[in-house]
Design a protein around this motif. Sequence first.
Motif, PDB file in Angstrom:
ATOM      1  N   PHE A 111      34.018  43.775  41.317  1.00  0.00           N
ATOM      2  CA  PHE A 111      34.525  44.990  40.654  1.00  0.00           C
ATOM      3  C   PHE A 111      35.600  45.667  41.511  1.00  0.00           C
ATOM      4  CE2 PHE A 111      34.085  49.663  39.943  1.00  0.00           C
ATOM      5  CZ  PHE A 111      34.555  49.700  38.638  1.00  0.00           C
ATOM      6  N   LEU A 112      35.335  45.812  42.807  1.00  0.00           N
ATOM      7  CA  LEU A 112      36.281  46.517  43.684  1.00  0.00           C
ATOM      8  C   LEU A 112      37.562  45.706  43.901  1.00  0.00           C
ATOM      9  CD1 LEU A 112      33.807  48.127  46.256  1.00  0.00           C
ATOM     10  CD2 LEU A 112      35.016  49.256  44.378  1.00  0.00           C
ATOM     11  N   ARG A 129      38.853  43.781  41.727  1.00  0.00           N
ATOM     12  CA  ARG A 129      39.639  43.925  40.496  1.00  0.00           C
ATOM     13  C   ARG A 129      40.382  45.265  40.456  1.00  0.00           C
ATOM     14  NH1 ARG A 129      36.805  43.496  35.029  1.00  0.00           N
ATOM     15  NH2 ARG A 129      36.989  45.730  35.313  1.00  0.00           N
ATOM     16  N   GLN A 130      39.833  46.279  41.121  1.00  0.00           N
ATOM     17  CA  GLN A 130      40.494  47.582  41.147  1.00  0.00           C
ATOM     18  C   GLN A 130      41.868  47.489  41.821  1.00  0.00           C
ATOM     19  OE1 GLN A 130      39.077  50.345  39.546  1.00  0.00           O
ATOM     20  NE2 GLN A 130      37.737  48.666  38.930  1.00  0.00           N
ATOM     21  N   VAL A 178      44.409  46.150  39.094  1.00  0.00           N
ATOM     22  CA  VAL A 178      44.698  46.818  37.819  1.00  0.00           C
ATOM     23  C   VAL A 178      45.614  48.014  38.014  1.00  0.00           C
ATOM     24  CG1 VAL A 178      42.536  46.072  36.772  1.00  0.00           C
ATOM     25  CG2 VAL A 178      42.646  48.303  37.903  1.00  0.00           C
ATOM     26  N   THR A 195      44.618  52.888  33.782  1.00  0.00           N
ATOM     27  CA  THR A 195      43.314  53.542  33.962  1.00  0.00           C
ATOM     28  C   THR A 195      42.241  52.846  33.148  1.00  0.00           C
ATOM     29  OG1 THR A 195      44.685  55.489  33.662  1.00  0.00           O
ATOM     30  CG2 THR A 195      42.363  55.868  34.179  1.00  0.00           C
ATOM     31  N   ALA A 242      40.890  50.033  34.865  1.00  0.00           N
ATOM     32  CA  ALA A 242      40.098  50.431  36.040  1.00  0.00           C
ATOM     33  C   ALA A 242      38.683  50.825  35.630  1.00  0.00           C
ATOM     34  CB  ALA A 242      40.779  51.588  36.762  1.00  0.00           C
ATOM     35  N   THR A 284      30.405  49.562  37.285  1.00  0.00           N
ATOM     36  CA  THR A 284      31.578  50.318  36.840  1.00  0.00           C
ATOM     37  C   THR A 284      31.637  51.624  37.625  1.00  0.00           C
ATOM     38  OG1 THR A 284      32.725  51.207  34.882  1.00  0.00           O
ATOM     39  CG2 THR A 284      30.328  51.437  34.915  1.00  0.00           C
ATOM     40  N   TRP A 285      32.609  52.491  37.313  1.00  0.00           N
ATOM     41  CA  TRP A 285      32.672  53.819  37.951  1.00  0.00           C
ATOM     42  C   TRP A 285      31.755  54.793  37.216  1.00  0.00           C
ATOM     43  CZ3 TRP A 285      34.613  53.641  42.500  1.00  0.00           C
ATOM     44  CH2 TRP A 285      35.756  52.885  42.803  1.00  0.00           C
ATOM     45  N   VAL A 311      30.378  54.248  42.585  1.00  0.00           N
ATOM     46  CA  VAL A 311      30.216  52.946  41.927  1.00  0.00           C
ATOM     47  C   VAL A 311      28.793  52.905  41.376  1.00  0.00           C
ATOM     48  CG1 VAL A 311      30.013  50.439  42.284  1.00  0.00           C
ATOM     49  CG2 VAL A 311      31.909  51.702  43.322  1.00  0.00           C
TER      50      VAL A 311
END
Length: 277
Positions: A58-59, A61-62, A65, A68, A71, A93-94, A126
Amino acid sequence: QHILARRIERLYNEVSKKLSKQLALEEIYSHFELMPASYYINTSADQIAQHLRLVHKFLVRQLEVAATDAALAPVFEWSAAPSQSHSRVTICTWDRVGLFSKICGALTSAGLNILSAHIYTRGDQVVLDFFDVCGPNHAAVTDAAAIAAAEESLTHTLATDEDVDFSHLLAKMHSERRELPRIREARIPTVIEFDNEISQARTVIEIQTEDRLGLLFALTQTITGLRLDISFAKISTEKGAAIDTFYVQDQQARQITDPDRLAAIRSKLEAAIQRLG
């Protein structure tokens, strides 16, 4: 406390050994620092390693991207437990207001039944949520098309910050689902209890009621609508009874102690349950 501290230390050593070739030690260390203590009580070293790989994905991928929406999009991992008639989907996810309610709505509208849920929020916002779900046939979700539909529903719901209206979807599902003929067993009465002793900073709401389609979504939507933040939830369903426990705070991160406010929360939850029929 002392026993838990020893357990966390042992888990940290095991996980570090497992992942030493895959992840930086700082990443492993910060996960252990950022997760709430409750996470370590029932989580094994193998599960923590799996969660760390998902958080890493996940991080990473941040960094790639730009938009928003992208993200906010979650990452997933599925594992089937056919002998227990469910699959576990882990979602990373956030954190944001109403997140848990949105996930429940997305899973329900994809035709999945939520049997249990654990939600954990790291100190860096997170979120790691795991849901045990089954299909309409009360079996593990292993069909690629069903998994793809659930992921699409979740991504669509979570990649925007807008509120998604699931009410019409639930109504549609109710009309499609013909009442199966069954012997009327004893109805399970609804009991709602509050506790401010178990947790120092949170109010615990325990709801026991008859399990119904969309119950979890209705409860979480009501709690979010009451401007309460759910930081931890434990959901369990057995023999037609649902026992759902939510750890909540108000928007100032405080417990809810005012008797009038507690009474208002109770009546809103009771009304939401009654509306489900």
